[in-house]
Scaffold this motif. Sequence first.
Motif, PDB file in Angstrom:
ATOM      1  N   ASP A   1      -1.865  -0.666  14.242  1.00  0.00           N
ATOM      2  CA  ASP A   1      -2.114   0.153  13.056  1.00  0.00           C
ATOM      3  C   ASP A   1      -2.580   1.517  13.540  1.00  0.00           C
ATOM      4  OD1 ASP A   1      -2.474   1.057  10.512  1.00  0.00           O
ATOM      5  OD2 ASP A   1      -4.361   0.001  10.177  1.00  0.00           O
TER       6      ASP A   1
ATOM      7  N   GLN B   1       0.358   1.308   0.883  1.00  0.00           N
ATOM      8  CA  GLN B   1      -0.008  -0.036   0.449  1.00  0.00           C
ATOM      9  C   GLN B   1       0.738  -1.122   1.233  1.00  0.00           C
ATOM     10  OE1 GLN B   1       1.484   2.233  -1.479  1.00  0.00           O
ATOM     11  NE2 GLN B   1       3.074   1.333  -2.761  1.00  0.00           N
ATOM     12  N   HIS B   2       1.738  -0.747   2.036  1.00  0.00           N
ATOM     13  CA  HIS B   2       2.495  -1.717   2.820  1.00  0.00           C
ATOM     14  C   HIS B   2       2.211  -1.600   4.316  1.00  0.00           C
ATOM     15  CE1 HIS B   2       4.721  -2.921  -0.687  1.00  0.00           C
ATOM     16  NE2 HIS B   2       4.986  -1.650  -0.941  1.00  0.00           N
ATOM     17  N   CYS B   3       1.190  -0.859   4.698  1.00  0.00           N
ATOM     18  CA  CYS B   3       0.848  -0.685   6.113  1.00  0.00           C
ATOM     19  C   CYS B   3      -0.088  -1.771   6.619  1.00  0.00           C
ATOM     20  CB  CYS B   3       0.231   0.698   6.332  1.00  0.00           C
ATOM     21  SG  CYS B   3       1.416   2.036   6.164  1.00  0.00           S
ATOM     22  N   GLU B   4      -0.069  -2.925   6.017  1.00  0.00           N
ATOM     23  CA  GLU B   4      -0.903  -4.038   6.458  1.00  0.00           C
ATOM     24  C   GLU B   4      -0.119  -4.892   7.450  1.00  0.00           C
ATOM     25  OE1 GLU B   4       0.162  -6.785   2.634  1.00  0.00           O
ATOM     26  OE2 GLU B   4      -1.483  -5.358   2.540  1.00  0.00           O
ATOM     27  N   LYS B   5      -0.829  -5.740   8.179  1.00  0.00           N
ATOM     28  CA  LYS B   5      -0.225  -6.520   9.259  1.00  0.00           C
ATOM     29  C   LYS B   5       0.965  -7.348   8.786  1.00  0.00           C
ATOM     30  CE  LYS B   5      -1.056  -9.883  12.843  1.00  0.00           C
ATOM     31  NZ  LYS B   5      -1.996 -10.657  13.597  1.00  0.00           N
ATOM     32  N   ARG B   6       0.841  -8.027   7.669  1.00  0.00           N
ATOM     33  CA  ARG B   6       1.905  -8.927   7.194  1.00  0.00           C
ATOM     34  C   ARG B   6       3.202  -8.171   6.934  1.00  0.00           C
ATOM     35  NH1 ARG B   6       2.646 -11.715   1.589  1.00  0.00           N
ATOM     36  NH2 ARG B   6       1.965  -9.644   1.022  1.00  0.00           N
ATOM     37  N   SER B   7       3.116  -7.021   6.275  1.00  0.00           N
ATOM     38  CA  SER B   7       4.304  -6.236   5.962  1.00  0.00           C
ATOM     39  C   SER B   7       4.936  -5.626   7.214  1.00  0.00           C
ATOM     40  CB  SER B   7       3.966  -5.114   4.984  1.00  0.00           C
ATOM     41  OG  SER B   7       3.511  -5.634   3.773  1.00  0.00           O
TER      42      SER B   7
END
Length: 93
Positions: free
Chosen positions: A53, A31-37
């Motif tokens: 990614d 759930q934290h593998c998004e660009k912002r994180s």
Amino acid sequence: MNAIERWVPTVRMDFPAKNPFWVKIINLPDQHCEKRSVKRIGEDLVEYMDWKDTEPFPMVRVMVECDSSLIFNRETVSDIGEIFYIEFNYVKL
């Protein structure tokens, strides 16, 4: 014939002081593998440049100073206060 000269610890102005690396972020929850994180983790690590990614681990491109210590693991906190332990794998180190 050899010329011998006393060694003096100097660094030329054109000597590279920084190197770019791709760094795999291991143990990052899905759930934290998004660009912002991922970008925030890269900015906290060293000088952030870019991110990818990739499967199974997201990667950040960072500029690392040659005379600084590398960070290989870190405990981090999410925006909602969740604490998790991540590892960094420097590609082609």
